[in-house]
Design a protein around this motif. Structure first.
Motif, PDB file in Angstrom:
ATOM      1  N   LEU A   1       0.808  -1.216   0.000  1.00 24.80           N
ATOM      2  CA  LEU A   1       0.000   0.000   0.000  1.00 24.80           C
ATOM      3  C   LEU A   1       0.840   1.265   0.000  1.00 24.80           C
ATOM      4  O   LEU A   1       0.302   2.377   0.133  1.00 24.80           O
ATOM      5  CB  LEU A   1      -0.941   0.002   1.212  1.00 24.80           C
ATOM      6  N   HIS A   2       2.162   1.117  -0.153  1.00 28.52           N
ATOM      7  CA  HIS A   2       3.003   2.314  -0.214  1.00 28.52           C
ATOM      8  C   HIS A   2       2.544   3.181  -1.390  1.00 28.52           C
ATOM      9  O   HIS A   2       2.231   2.653  -2.475  1.00 28.52           O
ATOM     10  CB  HIS A   2       4.474   1.929  -0.402  1.00 28.52           C
ATOM     11  N   PRO A   3       2.506   4.504  -1.199  1.00 32.33           N
ATOM     12  CA  PRO A   3       1.965   5.374  -2.255  1.00 32.33           C
ATOM     13  C   PRO A   3       2.715   5.312  -3.579  1.00 32.33           C
ATOM     14  O   PRO A   3       2.147   5.666  -4.617  1.00 32.33           O
ATOM     15  CB  PRO A   3       2.048   6.779  -1.635  1.00 32.33           C
ATOM     16  N   ARG A   4       3.955   4.829  -3.600  1.00 36.65           N
ATOM     17  CA  ARG A   4       4.624   4.720  -4.891  1.00 36.65           C
ATOM     18  C   ARG A   4       4.083   3.519  -5.689  1.00 36.65           C
ATOM     19  O   ARG A   4       4.286   3.442  -6.897  1.00 36.65           O
ATOM     20  CB  ARG A   4       6.133   4.563  -4.709  1.00 36.65           C
ATOM     21  N   VAL A   5       3.367   2.611  -4.996  1.00 32.62           N
ATOM     22  CA  VAL A   5       2.783   1.441  -5.663  1.00 32.62           C
ATOM     23  C   VAL A   5       1.266   1.593  -5.771  1.00 32.62           C
ATOM     24  O   VAL A   5       0.696   1.440  -6.852  1.00 32.62           O
ATOM     25  CB  VAL A   5       3.138   0.151  -4.896  1.00 32.62           C
TER      26      VAL A   5
ATOM     27  N   THR B   1      -6.596   4.657  -7.444  1.00 32.51           N
ATOM     28  CA  THR B   1      -6.525   3.252  -7.814  1.00 32.51           C
ATOM     29  C   THR B   1      -7.511   2.439  -6.975  1.00 32.51           C
ATOM     30  O   THR B   1      -7.673   2.685  -5.784  1.00 32.51           O
ATOM     31  CB  THR B   1      -5.095   2.716  -7.573  1.00 32.51           C
ATOM     32  N   ALA B   2      -8.150   1.456  -7.596  1.00 28.67           N
ATOM     33  CA  ALA B   2      -9.066   0.556  -6.886  1.00 28.67           C
ATOM     34  C   ALA B   2      -8.766  -0.871  -7.311  1.00 28.67           C
ATOM     35  O   ALA B   2      -8.626  -1.156  -8.508  1.00 28.67           O
ATOM     36  CB  ALA B   2     -10.522   0.898  -7.182  1.00 28.67           C
ATOM     37  N   VAL B   3      -8.672  -1.765  -6.326  1.00 28.18           N
ATOM     38  CA  VAL B   3      -8.367  -3.159  -6.628  1.00 28.18           C
ATOM     39  C   VAL B   3      -9.230  -4.075  -5.769  1.00 28.18           C
ATOM     40  O   VAL B   3      -9.740  -3.682  -4.714  1.00 28.18           O
ATOM     41  CB  VAL B   3      -6.882  -3.490  -6.363  1.00 28.18           C
ATOM     42  N   SER B   4      -9.361  -5.302  -6.208  1.00 28.12           N
ATOM     43  CA  SER B   4     -10.027  -6.331  -5.437  1.00 28.12           C
ATOM     44  C   SER B   4      -8.973  -7.018  -4.571  1.00 28.12           C
ATOM     45  O   SER B   4      -7.930  -7.443  -5.070  1.00 28.12           O
ATOM     46  CB  SER B   4     -10.683  -7.345  -6.382  1.00 28.12           C
ATOM     47  N   THR B   5      -9.229  -7.110  -3.263  1.00 32.06           N
ATOM     48  CA  THR B   5      -8.244  -7.700  -2.366  1.00 32.06           C
ATOM     49  C   THR B   5      -8.974  -8.301  -1.156  1.00 32.06           C
ATOM     50  O   THR B   5     -10.190  -8.508  -1.195  1.00 32.06           O
ATOM     51  CB  THR B   5      -7.218  -6.637  -1.912  1.00 32.06           C
ATOM     52  N   GLU B   6      -8.232  -8.584  -0.097  1.00 25.87           N
ATOM     53  CA  GLU B   6      -8.825  -9.103   1.141  1.00 25.87           C
ATOM     54  C   GLU B   6      -8.361  -8.261   2.317  1.00 25.87           C
ATOM     55  O   GLU B   6      -7.191  -7.866   2.385  1.00 25.87           O
ATOM     56  CB  GLU B   6      -8.428 -10.566   1.380  1.00 25.87           C
ATOM     57  N   LEU B   7      -9.264  -8.005   3.239  1.00 24.22           N
ATOM     58  CA  LEU B   7      -8.939  -7.402   4.534  1.00 24.22           C
ATOM     59  C   LEU B   7      -9.498  -8.326   5.606  1.00 24.22           C
ATOM     60  O   LEU B   7     -10.703  -8.644   5.574  1.00 24.22           O
ATOM     61  CB  LEU B   7      -9.565  -6.009   4.673  1.00 24.22           C
ATOM     62  N   ALA B   8      -8.656  -8.746   6.532  1.00 23.65           N
ATOM     63  CA  ALA B   8      -9.080  -9.684   7.575  1.00 23.65           C
ATOM     64  C   ALA B   8      -9.754 -10.907   6.959  1.00 23.65           C
ATOM     65  O   ALA B   8     -10.777 -11.381   7.465  1.00 23.65           O
ATOM     66  CB  ALA B   8     -10.006  -8.994   8.576  1.00 23.65           C
ATOM     67  N   HIS B   9      -9.200 -11.352   5.830  1.00 21.06           N
ATOM     68  CA  HIS B   9      -9.696 -12.523   5.105  1.00 21.06           C
ATOM     69  C   HIS B   9     -11.085 -12.290   4.502  1.00 21.06           C
ATOM     70  O   HIS B   9     -11.782 -13.264   4.168  1.00 21.06           O
ATOM     71  CB  HIS B   9      -9.706 -13.761   5.999  1.00 21.06           C
ATOM     72  N   ILE B  10     -11.495 -11.037   4.413  1.00 20.26           N
ATOM     73  CA  ILE B  10     -12.784 -10.687   3.815  1.00 20.26           C
ATOM     74  C   ILE B  10     -12.527 -10.114   2.420  1.00 20.26           C
ATOM     75  O   ILE B  10     -11.751  -9.173   2.269  1.00 20.26           O
ATOM     76  CB  ILE B  10     -13.513  -9.630   4.671  1.00 20.26           C
ATOM     77  N   PRO B  11     -13.188 -10.643   1.387  1.00 21.89           N
ATOM     78  CA  PRO B  11     -13.008 -10.061   0.050  1.00 21.89           C
ATOM     79  C   PRO B  11     -13.647  -8.681  -0.025  1.00 21.89           C
ATOM     80  O   PRO B  11     -14.811  -8.507   0.366  1.00 21.89           O
ATOM     81  CB  PRO B  11     -13.705 -11.063  -0.876  1.00 21.89           C
ATOM     82  N   VAL B  12     -12.898  -7.715  -0.509  1.00 21.93           N
ATOM     83  CA  VAL B  12     -13.389  -6.335  -0.614  1.00 21.93           C
ATOM     84  C   VAL B  12     -12.835  -5.699  -1.881  1.00 21.93           C
ATOM     85  O   VAL B  12     -11.860  -6.173  -2.469  1.00 21.93           O
ATOM     86  CB  VAL B  12     -12.945  -5.458   0.589  1.00 21.93           C
TER      87      VAL B  12
ATOM     88  N   LEU C   1     -11.002  -2.202  -2.671  1.00 22.66           N
ATOM     89  CA  LEU C   1     -10.296  -1.166  -1.924  1.00 22.66           C
ATOM     90  C   LEU C   1      -9.918  -0.049  -2.892  1.00 22.66           C
ATOM     91  O   LEU C   1      -9.208  -0.284  -3.869  1.00 22.66           O
ATOM     92  CB  LEU C   1      -9.037  -1.735  -1.266  1.00 22.66           C
ATOM     93  N   TRP C   2     -10.399   1.152  -2.607  1.00 24.14           N
ATOM     94  CA  TRP C   2     -10.217   2.299  -3.503  1.00 24.14           C
ATOM     95  C   TRP C   2      -9.515   3.415  -2.733  1.00 24.14           C
ATOM     96  O   TRP C   2     -10.036   3.885  -1.708  1.00 24.14           O
ATOM     97  CB  TRP C   2     -11.583   2.765  -4.007  1.00 24.14           C
ATOM     98  N   LYS C   3      -8.344   3.807  -3.198  1.00 25.41           N
ATOM     99  CA  LYS C   3      -7.619   4.913  -2.563  1.00 25.41           C
ATOM    100  C   LYS C   3      -8.107   6.210  -3.195  1.00 25.41           C
ATOM    101  O   LYS C   3      -7.825   6.495  -4.359  1.00 25.41           O
ATOM    102  CB  LYS C   3      -6.107   4.758  -2.748  1.00 25.41           C
ATOM    103  N   THR C   4      -8.833   7.002  -2.407  1.00 20.71           N
ATOM    104  CA  THR C   4      -9.473   8.200  -2.961  1.00 20.71           C
ATOM    105  C   THR C   4      -8.653   9.473  -2.753  1.00 20.71           C
ATOM    106  O   THR C   4      -8.931  10.485  -3.393  1.00 20.71           O
ATOM    107  CB  THR C   4     -10.868   8.383  -2.348  1.00 20.71           C
ATOM    108  N   SER C   5      -7.694   9.444  -1.825  1.00 15.54           N
ATOM    109  CA  SER C   5      -6.788  10.578  -1.636  1.00 15.54           C
ATOM    110  C   SER C   5      -5.549  10.053  -0.925  1.00 15.54           C
ATOM    111  O   SER C   5      -5.449   8.864  -0.618  1.00 15.54           O
ATOM    112  CB  SER C   5      -7.454  11.698  -0.830  1.00 15.54           C
ATOM    113  N   ASP C   6      -4.602  10.931  -0.627  1.00 13.41           N
ATOM    114  CA  ASP C   6      -3.357  10.487   0.011  1.00 13.41           C
ATOM    115  C   ASP C   6      -3.609   9.781   1.335  1.00 13.41           C
ATOM    116  O   ASP C   6      -2.856   8.879   1.713  1.00 13.41           O
ATOM    117  CB  ASP C   6      -2.433  11.688   0.252  1.00 13.41           C
TER     118      ASP C   6
END
Length: 214
Positions: A155-159, A164-175, A177-182
């Motif tokens: 999740l480092h801002p250079r990556v 950007t929005a991607v499909s991933t997991e948080l706490a083993h939950i599919p979500v 995740l969309w980074k809307t600002s810094d």
């Protein structure tokens, strides 16, 4: 709702709004008390209009759908649109359109019907998914640190760049995740996982409410 809405239309909208229950509304007070303003804040943005779309973006139907949404993303992580209506990439021919609740047809908007009309009889699909997910917003200077406790992505801002929005997991939950600002992220869990993920995030935020150990 149009400015010329009739009393019957207004009453219908009031009934729709009154009948809804967000999957995390019972956590609203906990989200407020567990947030540390300026450091990390968790809120729910309930009832957003969300529409799943399947269409080839380079086809004529894709062009018509894009004219409704303000564009269709071309690659993983891309988000198109401007203002309040945005489209997230889910797959080469699969997208999720996110808009404010008032864009939904049941509240006087026309998002779903406009997309259905744009697709027409061509190959594809338009499905109202508004009740399928809710939206959490995690923001503040330590929001990334909270996510990094469980997210396997870099999740480092250079990556993971803003927008950007991607499909991933948080706490083993599919979500999604969309980074809307810094320092702000929108998280889209399915409704059935909202309680678990909301409580997990609150627990992960807890250390920032305590004084630092020298």
């Amino acid at each position: 709702m149009a400015e010329t809405a009739t009393p019957a239309e207004t009453a219908h909208v009031d009934r729709v709004r009154g009948a809804r229950r967000s999957p995390a509304e019972h956590l609203a007070d906990a989200f407020t008390s567990g947030s540390v303003p300026g450091t990390v804040t968790l809120t729910e943005i309930p009832y957003q209009a969300m529409v799943g779309v399947r269409v080839h973006r380079t086809s004529d139907a894709g062009a018509r759908v894009a004219s409704v949404t303000g564009g269709l993303p071309a690659a993983c992580g891309d988000v198109t649109g401007s203002g309040s209506v945005n489209t997230l990439w889910l797959g080469p021919t699969e997208f999720m359109v996110v808009a404010p609740e008032e864009a939904h047809d049941s509240l006087g908007g026309s998002l779903v019907s406009d997309l259905t009309t744009a697709l027409g009889g061509d190959a594809g699909q338009v499905v109202d998914l508004s009740a399928n997910r809710t939206t959490f917003e995690l923001s503040g200077s330590h929001a990334r640190a909270v996510l990094e406790k469980t997210c396997a992505l870099d999740l480092h801002p250079r990556v993971f760049k803003t927008g950007t929005a991607v499909s991933t997991e948080l706490a083993h939950i599919p979500v999604m995740l969309w980074k809307t600002s810094d320092e702000s992220y929108r998280i889209f869990p399915r409704a059935s996982f909202a309680d678990f993920l909301g409580r997990w995030l609150l627990d992960a935020m807890r250390e920032y409410a305590s004084p630092e150990v020298p």
